[in-house]
Design a protein around this motif. Structure first.
Motif, mmCIF file in Angstrom:
data_model
loop_
_atom_site.group_PDB
_atom_site.id
_atom_site.type_symbol
_atom_site.label_atom_id
_atom_site.label_comp_id
_atom_site.label_asym_id
_atom_site.label_seq_id
_atom_site.Cartn_x
_atom_site.Cartn_y
_atom_site.Cartn_z
ATOM 1 N N GLU A 32 0.733 -1.304 -0.260
ATOM 2 C CA GLU A 32 -0.050 0.314 0.065
ATOM 3 C C GLU A 32 0.908 1.570 -0.191
ATOM 4 O OE1 GLU A 32 -4.379 -0.948 1.787
ATOM 5 O OE2 GLU A 32 -2.815 -0.928 3.367
ATOM 6 N N SER A 115 -5.280 -2.384 -7.639
ATOM 7 C CA SER A 115 -6.561 -2.416 -5.979
ATOM 8 C C SER A 115 -7.391 -3.716 -6.186
ATOM 9 C CB SER A 115 -7.400 -1.513 -6.268
ATOM 10 O OG SER A 115 -8.062 -1.392 -7.723
ATOM 11 N N ILE A 118 -4.837 -5.450 -3.248
ATOM 12 C CA ILE A 118 -4.506 -4.987 -2.303
ATOM 13 C C ILE A 118 -5.995 -5.486 -1.175
ATOM 14 C CG2 ILE A 118 -5.288 -2.552 -0.566
ATOM 15 C CD1 ILE A 118 -2.796 -1.990 -3.140
#
Length: 184
Positions: A32, A115, A118
């Motif tokens: 991140e 994304s 994650i």
């Protein structure tokens, strides 16, 4: 001398899964912060979840413990919990598959797939501690009461045999896939 119950190895396996989740959590922070996935991390994570957490660990639960529990007259609560655990195992498989798909897309140049990587990592990191607690604290010990000592011993032995076969199964599959890929 008190004998180990068949849930003993399962609970020991939970401790290693918890360690991997902690590693995943640390890597997730770095991903991140840096918007970059370290080489080999997702591959190792997927291999660990698929081989150890799912095939080895959930395999013993589903193919041995749950199979034997289905032969018993369980309380509605225990039956419902077992069904929830099976559904959670399926959810874990599907989420791991989605993680790998997002990562593959990312590796092929789709930066937007980061994304997804994650999100799926977060889902797995959040899922496993709750799932493990449900098994360790609310299911494993109470359901042992359904079994005689002989049945417990037989399941424990079957679990050891399961583990011995697993390593051979994994590497046989690797060789067979390599033969198909490289030898046609």
């Amino acid at each position: 001398m008190r004998k180990m119950m068949p849930i003993g190895p399962l609970m020991i396996e939970h401790r290693l899964i918890e360690k991997m989740i902690a590693v995943m959590k640390e890597h997730l922070k770095a991903i991140e912060e840096q918007s970059h996935i370290p080489s080999g991390f997702i591959e190792a994570t997927v291999d660990f979840i698929r081989t150890y957490a799912d095939r080895c660990h959930h395999g013993k639960e589903e193919d041995i413990l749950f199979r034997e529990l289905k032969k018993k007259s369980m309380s509605p609560q225990h039956k419902r919990t077992m069904e929830e655990l099976i559904e959670e195992h399926v959810w874990g498989r599907n989420t791991t598959k989605a993680l790998l798909e997002s990562y593959t897309s990312y590796r092929h140049g789709n930066a937007e797939s980061l994304s997804g990587v994650i999100a799926h990592l977060k889902e797995l990191i959040d899922f496993y501690p709750v799932h493990i607690e449900k098994e360790d604290r609310h299911f494993f010990r109470p359901v042992m009461e359904y079994f005689t000592q002989e049945e417990r011993d037989a399941m424990l032995e079957e679990g050891f045999e399961f583990d011995q076969k697993l390593i051979h199964e994994k590497y046989r599959d690797i060789v067979e896939n390599a033969e198909i890929t490289f030898l046609g």
